[in-house]
Design an enzyme around this catalytic site. Sequence first.
Site, PDB file in Angstrom:
ATOM      1  N   GLU A   1       8.885   1.488  11.431  1.00  0.00           N
ATOM      2  CA  GLU A   1       9.928   2.516  11.324  1.00  0.00           C
ATOM      3  C   GLU A   1       9.194   3.844  11.297  1.00  0.00           C
ATOM      4  OE1 GLU A   1      11.764   5.417  10.036  1.00  0.00           O
ATOM      5  OE2 GLU A   1      12.082   4.391   8.126  1.00  0.00           O
TER       6      GLU A   1
ATOM      7  N   LYS B   1       0.861  -1.191   0.000  1.00  0.00           N
ATOM      8  CA  LYS B   1       0.000   0.000   0.000  1.00  0.00           C
ATOM      9  C   LYS B   1       0.900   1.244   0.000  1.00  0.00           C
ATOM     10  CE  LYS B   1      -2.912   3.316   1.080  1.00  0.00           C
ATOM     11  NZ  LYS B   1      -2.088   4.523   1.232  1.00  0.00           N
TER      12      LYS B   1
ATOM     13  N   CYS C   1      12.636  10.998   7.850  1.00  0.00           N
ATOM     14  CA  CYS C   1      12.362  10.644   9.245  1.00  0.00           C
ATOM     15  C   CYS C   1      13.604  10.768  10.114  1.00  0.00           C
ATOM     16  CB  CYS C   1      11.801   9.228   9.326  1.00  0.00           C
ATOM     17  SG  CYS C   1      12.826   7.999   8.486  1.00  0.00           S
TER      18      CYS C   1
ATOM     19  N   GLU D   1       8.293  16.796  15.196  1.00  0.00           N
ATOM     20  CA  GLU D   1       8.760  16.483  13.840  1.00  0.00           C
ATOM     21  C   GLU D   1       8.037  17.373  12.842  1.00  0.00           C
ATOM     22  OE1 GLU D   1       9.891  12.497  11.365  1.00  0.00           O
ATOM     23  OE2 GLU D   1       7.919  12.528  12.293  1.00  0.00           O
TER      24      GLU D   1
ATOM     25  N   GLY E   1       1.600   4.922  13.324  1.00  0.00           N
ATOM     26  CA  GLY E   1       2.157   3.679  13.851  1.00  0.00           C
ATOM     27  C   GLY E   1       1.366   3.168  15.052  1.00  0.00           C
TER      28      GLY E   1
END
Length: 497
Positions: free
Chosen positions: A265, A191, A299, A400, A248
Amino acid sequence: MAAHLLGTRPAFLDGRPKQLLIDGEWVDAAAGETIDSIDPSTGETLGSVARGTAVDVDRAVRAARRAFEAGPWRRFTTGERSLVLNRLADLIEDNGAEFMHIDAMDMGTPVKFQQFLLGVTLNNLRYAAAKALDLNGATIPNSIPGGQVFTYTLREPVGVVGGIIPWNGPLFQASWKLGAALATGCTLVLKPAEQASFAPLLLGRLSLEAGIPPGVVNVVTGDGEAGAALAEHHDVDKIAFTGSTETGRQVIRASAGNVKKLTLELGGKSPDIVFADADLDEAVPGAAMATFVASGQSCMAGTRLYVERTIFEEFTERVAAFANSLKVGNSLDPDTDLGPLVSAQQLERVTGYLQAGQAAGARALSGGGRLTTDGNASGFFISPTTFVDVDDAMPIAREEIFGPVISAMPFADVDEVVGRANATSYGLASGLWTTNVNTVQRVTKGLQAGTVFVNNYGLADPAVPFGGYKTSGYGRENGHEQYDAYLNTKSIFLKTT
C-alpha cells in the site's frame, strides 16, 4: 482527552529506553544502540527505542519460524485465534487513553482525531477475530471420468509475515498487519517506523497479555536497515508493506530472493473533484479536510482539488477561509485541529515544496509557509495551504508532498477532469462531490483509483477493501481480499476407491 494532558506524558513513556520484543522477551538490540523519538509539537525528546539491525531481525524471524512450526500457536483452533484477537481488542480499548496520548505525542496527530484512529484499530481487530472463523476452502466439482475423484481445497497460512508500517497512524497501521496475520494463523515480525514506534511496542506487550504465545508477535524497532533486512530475509514468507512508492520498489527488489508474497500500500496524489451542483456546505469542509486531516500526512489525501470552473473562485475562497479557521497547535490540546508534521526532515521537505510552488507561479490563498507563532516556534508546524494558479505540470500538483497543501485547479467538463485526474502514476484514492447520479456513474467508472469517495472523503470500514492502482501498490487492506493474501491454497485430488 482533556486539556490537562498538555505538559504530561503517558505512563508508557517512563524515560527508560524501549527494547525489542523477540520470542516473548524484551531484549536490547545486539549492537546496543538506540534512536531518539522527538515530540513534533515541541521538538523535545520523548524517549528512545532500540536500534535493531539485521542481526536482530534474524533473531526475530527465527523466533517467528519456531512459533509457526513447533510452538503452541500451530495447534490453536480458529476459535482460539478469534478469542485472543478479541481479548487483544478489549485490552487496547481498556488502554485507549494511553494509546491516544502516545500517538498524539509521538507522531503529532491531534487527540481529537485519535479517537477515530482508535476506533479504526478496534474495528480492524474485531473484524480479524470474526474472519478467523470464516477462512474456508471449497469443494469443487470436477470433470474427471468415472466420478471417483473428490476435489477440494485447503486454506493454509503462508508462514512468517514481515509487517513494515509507516509513522502516520502507527497503532491502526499495526492492527492491519497483526490482525490479518494472526487471524490466518501466521506469525509476525513487525517493523514500525523509527519516528513513531511507541504504540506498536505497547501493542506487542498487550499481545502477550492477551494470550498470544511467545514468538507469534515480534516487534523490531530501528531505521531503514532493519526494514531492508526484513524484506530481504529468506525465511520470511510474505511482506505486508505500507509506505512510499520508492521504498515499495526496494521491497519488490528485495523480495526476489525467495519470491516472497507481497502486499504493497504505497503513495498517492489523489484527485478530489467538485461539480457545480454539489452541496457546497458539505463539499467545502469535506474537500478541505480531505487534505488537511493529519496535517496532510495521509497516503490517500485529496491534494489535487479539481473544481468546476463556474464555481472555482467562490469555492477556493471558501476552502481558504475554512483553512484559516483551523487551529494549528500542540497535538495534546483538545482544541487543536491540525498538529505538526512528524519530523524536522518532513518539515524541510514540505516547506521546500511550498517555496517551489510559489516560485513556479502558484498563489497561496491560505497558508504558504511554516507557522512559528502562538507557541509553535519549536514544533514542526505548517499553515494549511490552498494554492491556486496551479497547472497539472507543477511539482506541487504531481508529486506526493505529505503535508497540508492543496493544489486547486478549475475544469470545464466530465471528460476533461477524468482525463486529468488519471494523468498520474498514482491510483490510490479519489473523491467526487455532486448531486447528479449520472455524473456519479460516469466519473466513478472512469477514475483509475482503488477507492472513490462520493460526497465524503476518508470513510473506512474493515469489510471494505482498500488499496491502489498503478504505482500506489497492489493487494488490499481490509475485506476478504486482505486475508486471501495471507493464505496459500492447496488443491486436493482424492480418489475414493
